[in-house]
Scaffold this active site. Structure first.
Site, PDB file in Angstrom:
ATOM      1  N   GLU A 180     -29.867  14.940 -15.840  1.00 25.71           N
ATOM      2  CA  GLU A 180     -30.519  14.383 -14.645  1.00 25.71           C
ATOM      3  C   GLU A 180     -31.394  13.185 -15.026  1.00 25.71           C
ATOM      4  O   GLU A 180     -31.576  12.257 -14.244  1.00 25.71           O
ATOM      5  CB  GLU A 180     -31.373  15.461 -13.959  1.00 25.71           C
ATOM      6  CG  GLU A 180     -30.569  16.645 -13.446  1.00 25.71           C
ATOM      7  CD  GLU A 180     -30.051  16.472 -12.024  1.00 25.71           C
ATOM      8  OE1 GLU A 180     -30.719  15.827 -11.224  1.00 25.71           O
ATOM      9  OE2 GLU A 180     -28.954  16.987 -11.731  1.00 25.71           O
ATOM     10  N   CYS A 201     -20.413  24.252  -8.184  1.00 25.11           N
ATOM     11  CA  CYS A 201     -21.473  24.751  -9.066  1.00 25.11           C
ATOM     12  C   CYS A 201     -21.002  26.008  -9.802  1.00 25.11           C
ATOM     13  O   CYS A 201     -20.602  26.994  -9.169  1.00 25.11           O
ATOM     14  CB  CYS A 201     -22.695  25.069  -8.207  1.00 25.11           C
ATOM     15  SG  CYS A 201     -24.078  25.727  -9.112  1.00 25.11           S
ATOM     16  N   CYS A 244     -20.694  24.289 -16.852  1.00 22.54           N
ATOM     17  CA  CYS A 244     -21.735  23.811 -15.930  1.00 22.54           C
ATOM     18  C   CYS A 244     -21.340  22.396 -15.526  1.00 22.54           C
ATOM     19  O   CYS A 244     -20.858  21.622 -16.373  1.00 22.54           O
ATOM     20  CB  CYS A 244     -23.089  23.816 -16.632  1.00 22.54           C
ATOM     21  SG  CYS A 244     -24.391  22.994 -15.694  1.00 22.54           S
ATOM     22  N   ASP A 292     -22.622  21.300  -4.732  1.00 26.38           N
ATOM     23  CA  ASP A 292     -23.239  21.659  -6.007  1.00 26.38           C
ATOM     24  C   ASP A 292     -24.748  21.617  -5.789  1.00 26.38           C
ATOM     25  O   ASP A 292     -25.230  21.074  -4.791  1.00 26.38           O
ATOM     26  CB  ASP A 292     -22.836  20.648  -7.101  1.00 26.38           C
ATOM     27  CG  ASP A 292     -23.403  21.041  -8.465  1.00 26.38           C
ATOM     28  OD1 ASP A 292     -23.557  22.252  -8.726  1.00 26.38           O
ATOM     29  OD2 ASP A 292     -23.708  20.141  -9.265  1.00 26.38           O
ATOM     30  N   SER A 293     -25.473  22.161  -6.747  1.00 27.71           N
ATOM     31  CA  SER A 293     -26.932  22.082  -6.651  1.00 27.71           C
ATOM     32  C   SER A 293     -27.404  20.645  -6.879  1.00 27.71           C
ATOM     33  O   SER A 293     -28.463  20.258  -6.413  1.00 27.71           O
ATOM     34  CB  SER A 293     -27.562  23.015  -7.681  1.00 27.71           C
ATOM     35  OG  SER A 293     -27.014  22.753  -8.957  1.00 27.71           O
ATOM     36  N   HIS A 345     -22.829  19.753 -15.066  1.00 25.49           N
ATOM     37  CA  HIS A 345     -23.469  18.620 -15.749  1.00 25.49           C
ATOM     38  C   HIS A 345     -22.893  18.379 -17.150  1.00 25.49           C
ATOM     39  O   HIS A 345     -22.999  17.274 -17.677  1.00 25.49           O
ATOM     40  CB  HIS A 345     -24.969  18.868 -15.889  1.00 25.49           C
ATOM     41  CG  HIS A 345     -25.732  18.766 -14.610  1.00 25.49           C
ATOM     42  ND1 HIS A 345     -25.483  19.577 -13.531  1.00 25.49           N
ATOM     43  CD2 HIS A 345     -26.745  17.941 -14.238  1.00 25.49           C
ATOM     44  CE1 HIS A 345     -26.317  19.269 -12.551  1.00 25.49           C
ATOM     45  NE2 HIS A 345     -27.092  18.274 -12.954  1.00 25.49           N
TER      46      HIS A 345
HETATM   47  N1  DGL Z   1     -24.696  22.976 -10.977  1.00 29.25           N
HETATM   48  C1  DGL Z   1     -25.170  24.002 -11.863  1.00 29.25           C
HETATM   49  C2  DGL Z   1     -23.982  24.681 -12.560  1.00 29.25           C
HETATM   50  O1  DGL Z   1     -22.878  24.152 -12.587  1.00 29.25           O
HETATM   51  C3  DGL Z   1     -26.126  23.451 -12.883  1.00 29.25           C
HETATM   52  C4  DGL Z   1     -27.395  22.881 -12.322  1.00 29.25           C
HETATM   53  C5  DGL Z   1     -28.373  23.922 -11.832  1.00 29.25           C
HETATM   54  O2  DGL Z   1     -28.912  24.697 -12.637  1.00 29.25           O
HETATM   55  O3  DGL Z   1     -28.589  23.939 -10.630  1.00 29.25           O
HETATM   56  O4  DGL Z   1     -24.131  25.753 -13.081  1.00 29.25           O
END
Ligand code: DGL
Length: 263
Positions: free
Chosen positions: A147, A71, A179, A8-9, A181
Site C-alpha cells: 500500500e 480477497c 493474498c 477486495d478490501s 497484494h
Molecule cells: N485483500 C486481502 C487478501 O487478499 C489482503 C488485504 C487485507 O488484509 O485486507 O487477503
C-alpha cells in the site's frame, strides 16, 4: 452487457481485475475496494463475513451478473456462508486446485494472518493431494508495504527474506501468493528462491476459471461486445487518492473512473 462485480478490501484486488481484463477483454468490470475497512487480514471470521455479505449485496443491487471475491481472506473465511443470487467465485479454490496440480512435494502458502489461521488453502490442497506437504506463512507486513508502494525497497527485501525462510528450509517446490497484494512482490520473492520454484498467482488462475465458466453459463443477452460494453467503474469506501496512485501502477493507466462511496 451486465458487468462483472469484483471486490477486495483494497487496491490489491486490481491484480484480479488486471487478469480478468486480459482473459475477458469484452467484459466490463465494476470494482469495489472496501478501503475504509482494510485490513481484513487480521479480523475475525464473523466480521469478515459481515463485510463480505454487505459488499456482495451492494454489487448485486448495482446489477452485476457475477461476483468475484478477489480477497483471499474473504474467500478463505466468508465465502461458504455468503448468500447471493448471482454466481460467486472466490480466489482460494482456484489457487489450491492449481497448486495441487503442479506441486510434486511441498507447497508454501504466503497469506494474511486470518487466511493462514483459517487453514483454507491447506485443506483445499490436501483434499486433492493428501501426499503433499503444505507450509503456510502469515506475512502481515506485506500489505502495508505494498500500500505504501515499496515494492522494491531494501526494507521489503529484508522482511521478505525473513518470511520466506521457513519455506526455504522445508524445500518447497511451489509458492502460492495467497493474498491479492503479494503478486506485486513476486520479483522480490523470486530472488529469494532458486529457479526451480513455481509461483502461483491466485488472480491468474481465478480469472481463467471465471472465463471458462462464463463461456458456458453466461446468457447471450448479458454478454458484452465491443459495441455494448459499459465503461469499467472503480468504487472505493475511503482514501481515493492513495488508491489511485497504486491503481495506475497495477493497471498501467488502463482504467475508468474512480468514485468515493459509502456502503
Ligand atoms: N485483500 C486481502 C487478501 O487478499 C489482503 C488485504 C487485507 O488484509 O485486507 O487477503
Amino acid at each position: 452487457m451486465n458487468q462483472i462485480g469484483v471486490f477486495d478490501s483494497g487496491v490489491g484486488g486490481l491484480t484480479v481485475v488486471r487478469s480478468l481484463k486480459r482473459k475477458l477483454p469484452n467484459e466490463s468490470i465494476l470494482f469495489l475496494g472496501d478501503t475504509a475497512r482494510l485490513p481484513y487480514g487480521i479480523k475475525s471470521k464473523d466480521t469478515i463475513t459481515r463485510y463480505t455479505q454487505r459488499n456482495v449485496d451492494f454489487l448485486e443491487r448495482l446489477g452485476v451478473k457475477a461476483v468475484v471475491i478477489a480477497c483471499n481472506t474473504a474467500s478463505a473465511l466468508a465465502l461458504p456462508g455468503i448468500s447471493s443470487t448471482v454466481p460467486l467465485w472466490g480466489v482460494v479454490e482456484p489457487g489450491a486446485v492449481r497448486a495441487a496440480a503442479v506441486s510434486k512435494r511441498c507447497v508454501g502458502v504466503l497469506a494474511t494472518e486470518s487466511t493462514v489461521l483459517s487453514g483454507a488453502y491447506e485443506r483445499a490442497i490436501l483434499r486433492r493431494r493428501p501426499d503433499l506437504e503444505v507450509v503456510s506463512q502469515a506475512c502481515p507486513l506485506f500489505v502495508p508495504l505494498v500500500e505504501e508502494g515499496w515494492l522494491d525497497d531494501s526494507v521489503t527485501h529484508e522482511i521478505a527474506e525473513r518470511y520466506v525462510r521457513p519455506l526455504i528450509e522445508r524445500n518447497v517446490d511451489t509458492v502460492v501468493l495467497g493474498c491479492t497484494h503479494y503478486p506485486l512482490l513476486e520479483p522480490v520473492l523470486r530472488e529469494l528462491f532458486d529457479g526451480e520454484v513455481e509461483f502461483l498467482d491466485s488472480a491468474e488462475v481465478t480469472a481463467a476459471e471465471v472465463a471458462r465458466a462464463l463461456a458456458v453459463e453466461d446468457s447471450p443477452e448479458s454478454r458484452s461486445t465491443p459495441e455494448t460494453r459499459l465503461p469499467d467503474r472503480f468504487l472505493v469506501t475511503d482514501a481515493a487518492a492513495r488508491f489511485e496512485r497504486l491503481a495506475h501502477r497495477i493497471l498501467e493507466g488502463d482504467w475508468g473512473t474512480l468514485e468515493l462511496i459509502d456502503l
